[in-house]
Scaffold this motif. Structure first.
Motif, PDB file in Angstrom:
ATOM      1  N   ALA A 138       0.828  -1.210   0.000  1.00 45.84           N
ATOM      2  CA  ALA A 138       0.000   0.000   0.000  1.00 45.84           C
ATOM      3  C   ALA A 138       0.859   1.256   0.000  1.00 45.84           C
ATOM      4  O   ALA A 138       0.551   2.237  -0.698  1.00 45.84           O
ATOM      5  CB  ALA A 138      -0.926  -0.008   1.207  1.00 45.84           C
ATOM      6  N   GLN A 139       1.951   1.241   0.761  1.00 49.65           N
ATOM      7  CA  GLN A 139       2.843   2.395   0.794  1.00 49.65           C
ATOM      8  C   GLN A 139       3.509   2.603  -0.557  1.00 49.65           C
ATOM      9  O   GLN A 139       3.670   3.739  -1.023  1.00 49.65           O
ATOM     10  CB  GLN A 139       3.912   2.201   1.875  1.00 49.65           C
ATOM     11  N   ALA A 140       3.902   1.507  -1.198  1.00 49.35           N
ATOM     12  CA  ALA A 140       4.546   1.610  -2.510  1.00 49.35           C
ATOM     13  C   ALA A 140       3.572   2.157  -3.550  1.00 49.35           C
ATOM     14  O   ALA A 140       3.917   3.041  -4.344  1.00 49.35           O
ATOM     15  CB  ALA A 140       5.073   0.242  -2.943  1.00 49.35           C
ATOM     16  N   LEU A 141       2.346   1.652  -3.534  1.00 44.38           N
ATOM     17  CA  LEU A 141       1.337   2.131  -4.486  1.00 44.38           C
ATOM     18  C   LEU A 141       1.052   3.615  -4.290  1.00 44.38           C
ATOM     19  O   LEU A 141       0.819   4.355  -5.253  1.00 44.38           O
ATOM     20  CB  LEU A 141       0.051   1.314  -4.326  1.00 44.38           C
ATOM     21  N   ASP A 142       1.100   4.060  -3.043  1.00 45.65           N
ATOM     22  CA  ASP A 142       0.842   5.467  -2.746  1.00 45.65           C
ATOM     23  C   ASP A 142       1.924   6.377  -3.319  1.00 45.65           C
ATOM     24  O   ASP A 142       1.687   7.561  -3.553  1.00 45.65           O
ATOM     25  CB  ASP A 142       0.748   5.652  -1.221  1.00 45.65           C
ATOM     26  N   GLN A 143       3.121   5.825  -3.539  1.00 48.34           N
ATOM     27  CA  GLN A 143       4.225   6.620  -4.077  1.00 48.34           C
ATOM     28  C   GLN A 143       4.209   6.694  -5.601  1.00 48.34           C
ATOM     29  O   GLN A 143       4.962   7.474  -6.186  1.00 48.34           O
ATOM     30  CB  GLN A 143       5.565   6.032  -3.615  1.00 48.34           C
ATOM     31  N   MET A 144       3.388   5.891  -6.223  1.00 48.31           N
ATOM     32  CA  MET A 144       3.358   5.851  -7.689  1.00 48.31           C
ATOM     33  C   MET A 144       2.421   6.921  -8.255  1.00 48.31           C
ATOM     34  O   MET A 144       1.332   7.142  -7.732  1.00 48.31           O
ATOM     35  CB  MET A 144       2.892   4.478  -8.173  1.00 48.31           C
ATOM     36  N   ALA A 145       2.841   7.550  -9.325  1.00 50.57           N
ATOM     37  CA  ALA A 145       1.974   8.518 -10.000  1.00 50.57           C
ATOM     38  C   ALA A 145       0.741   7.816 -10.556  1.00 50.57           C
ATOM     39  O   ALA A 145      -0.381   8.318 -10.475  1.00 50.57           O
ATOM     40  CB  ALA A 145       2.740   9.209 -11.121  1.00 50.57           C
TER      41      ALA A 145
END
Length: 208
Positions: A98-105
Motif C-alpha cells: 500500500a505504501q509503494a502504491l501510494d508513491q506511484m503517480a
C-alpha cells in the motif's frame, strides 16, 4: 474526543506507532532501530497524545522478525486488556504494498520482497489496487526471482531482487504504522496472532 485507533508496527528493523482520531493522524513515531523494540515501543506510545490510549488497536502480525512480531502483538494485547480496546491485526506485506502504491503517480501491480533472514525473502504479489494475487511465500533468491509478477518490486529486499532480475523499478521501503489507513479495511481484520513465515532459528532440545 472522537474514536481513537493506535497502530503498532515492530515486525521489521523499523519501530513505528501512530495514533488516529476519527481517521485523522494526530501523532506518530518512526525509527529504524534494528534491535531493541521491547525497550523503544512503550516509550514511543507514551509520547503520543493521551499517552496513545485508543478504542481500537491494530498490530503488524508479520511475516517478519520473530522477536519483533511477538513484541508488537504482546504489547497490543496488553494495552487492549488495560484499555478495554479491540485488538486486530494486519499483514506486513500488505502495508508495504500500500505504501509503494501510494508513491506511484499511476498505481501498477507491485511485488513485495522483504528480507527474511538466512538469505531468504518474504515475497508476495499485489494488484494495482493493493489486493494480494496469492499467498506470500518464503523463498531463496533464485526461486523468488521466478515468482515476481510485476515490473515494480518494493520492500527491504527490493533493490537486490530487482538487480538480480533486471526489474525496471524498485522502491526500498519498510512498513510504517502512520500509513496504515492506506490498507483496505477488510485487510485490517486479522486475528492478532503471529505470522512468522519461517521456522525459528533455535529449536527445542530433543529428550532421548
Amino acid at each position: 474526543m472522537g474514536e481513537r485507533l493506535l497502530a503498532i508496527d515492530t515486525a521489521t528493523i523499523a519501530c513505528s506507532v501512530a495514533l488516529f482520531e476519527d481517521g485523522a493522524l494526530i501523532g506518530s513515531h518512526y525509527a529504524e532501530i534494528g534491535r531493541g523494540h521491547a525497550e523503544k515501543l512503550i516509550p514511543a506510545i507514551a509520547q503520543l497524545p493521551g499517552r496513545g490510549k485508543a478504542d481500537k488497536i491494530l498490530v503488524n502480525c508479520g511475516p517478519g522478525s520473530f522477536t519483533g512480531v511477538r513484541i508488537g502483538i504482546s504489547a497490543a494485547k496488553a494495552l487492549g486488556l488495560a484499555w478495554g480496546a479491540d485488538v486486530q491485526g494486519y499483514g506486513c506485506l500488505a502495508l508495504v504494498a500500500a505504501q509503494a502504491l501510494d508513491q506511484m503517480a499511476t498505481p501498477r501491480p507491485v511485488c513485495v520482497a522483504m528480507l527474511a533472514g538466512h538469505g531468504e525473502y518474504f515475497l508476495q504479489n499485489f494488484s494495482e489496487t493493493g489486493d494480494p494475487l496469492g499467498p506470500f511465500a518464503t523463498l531463496a533468491p533464485e526461486p523468488a526471482a521466478g515468482q515476481v509478477k510485476a515490473d515494480i518490486i518494493a520492500g527491504s529486499a527490493a533493490e537486490e531482487l530487482a538487480n538480480a532480475i533486471g526489474a525496471k523499478m524498485h522502491i526500498s521501503i519498510l512498513p510504517n504504522a502512520a500509513h496504515i489507513s492506506l490498507v483496505a479495511t477488510e485487510m485490517k481484520k486479522m486475528p492478532a496472532k503471529p505470522i512468522y513465515g519461517r521456522k525459528p532459528d533455535a529449536q527445542p532440545a530433543k529428550i532421548a
